[in-house]
Design a protein around this motif. Structure first.
Motif, PDB file in Angstrom:
ATOM      1  N   GLY A 193       0.660  -1.458   0.087  1.00 33.11           N
ATOM      2  CA  GLY A 193      -0.031  -0.026  -0.089  1.00 33.11           C
ATOM      3  C   GLY A 193       0.988   1.252   0.200  1.00 33.11           C
ATOM      4  O   GLY A 193       0.386   2.609   0.330  1.00 33.11           O
ATOM      5  N   LEU A 194       1.920   1.338  -0.493  1.00 25.84           N
ATOM      6  CA  LEU A 194       2.827   2.597  -0.408  1.00 25.84           C
ATOM      7  C   LEU A 194       2.454   3.008  -1.751  1.00 25.84           C
ATOM      8  O   LEU A 194       1.968   2.994  -2.736  1.00 25.84           O
ATOM      9  N   ARG A 195       2.438   4.908  -1.407  1.00 27.31           N
ATOM     10  CA  ARG A 195       2.407   5.520  -2.502  1.00 27.31           C
ATOM     11  C   ARG A 195       3.947   5.397  -3.117  1.00 27.31           C
ATOM     12  O   ARG A 195       4.716   4.717  -2.902  1.00 27.31           O
ATOM     13  N   HIS A 196       3.987   5.218  -4.675  1.00 27.90           N
ATOM     14  CA  HIS A 196       4.525   4.963  -5.865  1.00 27.90           C
ATOM     15  C   HIS A 196       6.379   5.903  -5.600  1.00 27.90           C
ATOM     16  O   HIS A 196       7.098   5.283  -5.990  1.00 27.90           O
ATOM     17  N   SER A 197       5.882   7.474  -5.249  1.00 27.48           N
ATOM     18  CA  SER A 197       6.859   7.853  -4.544  1.00 27.48           C
ATOM     19  C   SER A 197       7.414   7.507  -3.966  1.00 27.48           C
ATOM     20  O   SER A 197       8.592   7.629  -3.446  1.00 27.48           O
ATOM     21  N   GLU A 198       6.657   7.011  -2.516  1.00 27.76           N
ATOM     22  CA  GLU A 198       7.851   7.149  -1.210  1.00 27.76           C
ATOM     23  C   GLU A 198       8.309   5.685  -1.415  1.00 27.76           C
ATOM     24  O   GLU A 198       9.411   5.381  -0.919  1.00 27.76           O
ATOM     25  N   VAL A 199       8.048   4.804  -2.794  1.00 31.79           N
ATOM     26  CA  VAL A 199       9.302   3.525  -3.115  1.00 31.79           C
ATOM     27  C   VAL A 199      10.635   3.406  -3.087  1.00 31.79           C
ATOM     28  O   VAL A 199      11.078   3.227  -2.798  1.00 31.79           O
ATOM     29  N   PHE A 200      11.017   5.412  -3.596  1.00 28.18           N
ATOM     30  CA  PHE A 200      12.112   5.179  -3.690  1.00 28.18           C
ATOM     31  C   PHE A 200      12.162   6.000  -2.995  1.00 28.18           C
ATOM     32  O   PHE A 200      13.681   6.736  -3.258  1.00 28.18           O
ATOM     33  N   HIS A 201      12.089   6.471  -1.365  1.00 25.65           N
ATOM     34  CA  HIS A 201      12.642   6.517  -0.161  1.00 25.65           C
ATOM     35  C   HIS A 201      13.331   4.779   0.234  1.00 25.65           C
ATOM     36  O   HIS A 201      13.977   5.335   1.460  1.00 25.65           O
ATOM     37  N   LEU A 202      13.196   3.816   0.148  1.00 22.56           N
ATOM     38  CA  LEU A 202      13.554   3.339   0.556  1.00 22.56           C
ATOM     39  C   LEU A 202      15.808   3.078   0.601  1.00 22.56           C
ATOM     40  O   LEU A 202      15.669   2.741  -0.951  1.00 22.56           O
ATOM     41  N   TRP A 203      16.270   2.677   1.234  1.00 25.47           N
ATOM     42  CA  TRP A 203      17.726   2.248   1.583  1.00 25.47           C
ATOM     43  C   TRP A 203      18.236   0.697   1.754  1.00 25.47           C
ATOM     44  O   TRP A 203      17.220   0.147   1.985  1.00 25.47           O
ATOM     45  N   VAL A 204      18.974   0.828   0.674  1.00 24.14           N
ATOM     46  CA  VAL A 204      18.888  -1.168   1.196  1.00 24.14           C
ATOM     47  C   VAL A 204      19.297  -1.109   2.691  1.00 24.14           C
ATOM     48  O   VAL A 204      18.853  -2.735   2.859  1.00 24.14           O
ATOM     49  N   GLN A 205      19.293  -0.817   3.282  1.00 23.30           N
ATOM     50  CA  GLN A 205      19.146  -0.969   5.230  1.00 23.30           C
ATOM     51  C   GLN A 205      18.434  -1.123   5.597  1.00 23.30           C
ATOM     52  O   GLN A 205      18.554  -1.693   6.410  1.00 23.30           O
ATOM     53  N   ASP A 206      17.314  -0.477   4.950  1.00 19.78           N
ATOM     54  CA  ASP A 206      16.223  -0.263   5.021  1.00 19.78           C
ATOM     55  C   ASP A 206      14.934  -2.207   5.130  1.00 19.78           C
ATOM     56  O   ASP A 206      13.919  -1.881   5.453  1.00 19.78           O
ATOM     57  N   VAL A 207      15.533  -2.977   4.933  1.00 14.37           N
ATOM     58  CA  VAL A 207      14.654  -4.515   4.705  1.00 14.37           C
ATOM     59  C   VAL A 207      15.016  -5.521   5.896  1.00 14.37           C
ATOM     60  O   VAL A 207      16.500  -5.883   5.383  1.00 14.37           O
TER      61      VAL A 207
END
Length: 257
Positions: free
Chosen positions: A5-19
């Motif tokens: 349910g993320l907005r399209h733009s929100e996905v691109f703020h994900l960092w490699v360390q955030d998973v």
């Protein structure tokens, strides 16, 4: 976007360390989207001046990479990714937790994430920024993936598997289908608000309004019930009105004669 349910733009703020792998189920992905500037920074880089770990992401990007958070670039810059100030799940570290619907999406994400990380290593992606999603084109290898590139790739992928690209079909990057699934599962409004990270409980109404198909199906079901064993409550009143109307018309014709 489809499963969390993320907005399209929100996905691109994900960092490699955030998973992260879930501590109870390593095959299930835990994904967090931090506030682009105020979110807690990874504890792997110290301020060269003070020798202390940097605490916020804006300072981390600037001091380690000489970059800005993606929402601070101009809209014309391909590095730009918007941020609509969603509801955060953690006010101290300032992040959104991604809620999977269904849980299977969390397993799919982790499976694909591992393959993606392996591909980044094979392609020799250099540490020029921490953002997870990058370009794999030879000319722009390793650069932040533009939103437009992902949107176009997504459309091609949908067509390749024989589906039609359309918001109502749930085959665009829009999260409308996530909201519809929450509604269809009869999730309480308060839970829907948290899952979609809305600050106002009223905000999700646009995502959970009945569709044309929903309304049509409901009316068709109602029609079937009426045809089977129900009587329209107003039927006798309508018959009486029609009978009286016929009488009045007959009287009018008689007078004219």
């Amino acid at each position: 976007m489809h499963g969390g349910g993320l907005r399209h733009s929100e996905v691109f703020h994900l960092w490699v360390q955030d998973v992260y792998p879930d501590h109870e189920d390593p095959n299930l992905a835990v994904v967090r989207i931090y506030h682009p500037s105020e979110g807690k920074a990874p504890q792997d880089f110290k301020n060269p001046t003070t020798g202390k770990y940097i605490t916020d992401r804006e300072s981390y990007l600037l001091l380690k990479y000489g970059l800005l958070p993606r929402n601070m670039y101009s809209a014309q810059d391909k590095r730009f990714a918007g941020w609509k100030e969603p509801r955060l799940d953690n006010d101290e570290n300032k992040y959104m937790h991604v809620y999977w619907l269904s849980k299977e999406w969390g397993y799919i994400f982790m499976y694909v994430w591992k393959m993606y990380m392996a591909k980044m290593l094979r392609d020799g992606i250099k540490d020029t920024h921490p953002f997870a999603f990058v370009s794999h084109s030879p000319k722009t290898l390793g650069e932040m993936m533009p939103l437009r590139t992902q949107r176009e790739s997504h459309e091609k992928a949908v067509k390749m598997i024989g589906l039609t690209v359309g918001k109502k079909d749930g085959t665009t990057p829009h999260r409308h289908v996530y909201g519809q699934r929450l509604k269809n599962a009869n999730i309480p409004d308060r839970i829907k608000q948290i899952a979609m990270h809305h600050k106002s409980i009223e905000s999700q109404k646009v995502y959970t309004e009945p569709t044309v198909a929903d309304v049509t199906a409901s009316l068709n079901n109602a029609t079937a019930s009426l045809d089977n064993d129900c009587v329209i409550p107003m039927q006798t009143e309508i018959d009486a009105w029609m009978n009286e109307e016929t009488k009045q018309q007959n009287r009018y014709r008689y007078r004219r004669k």
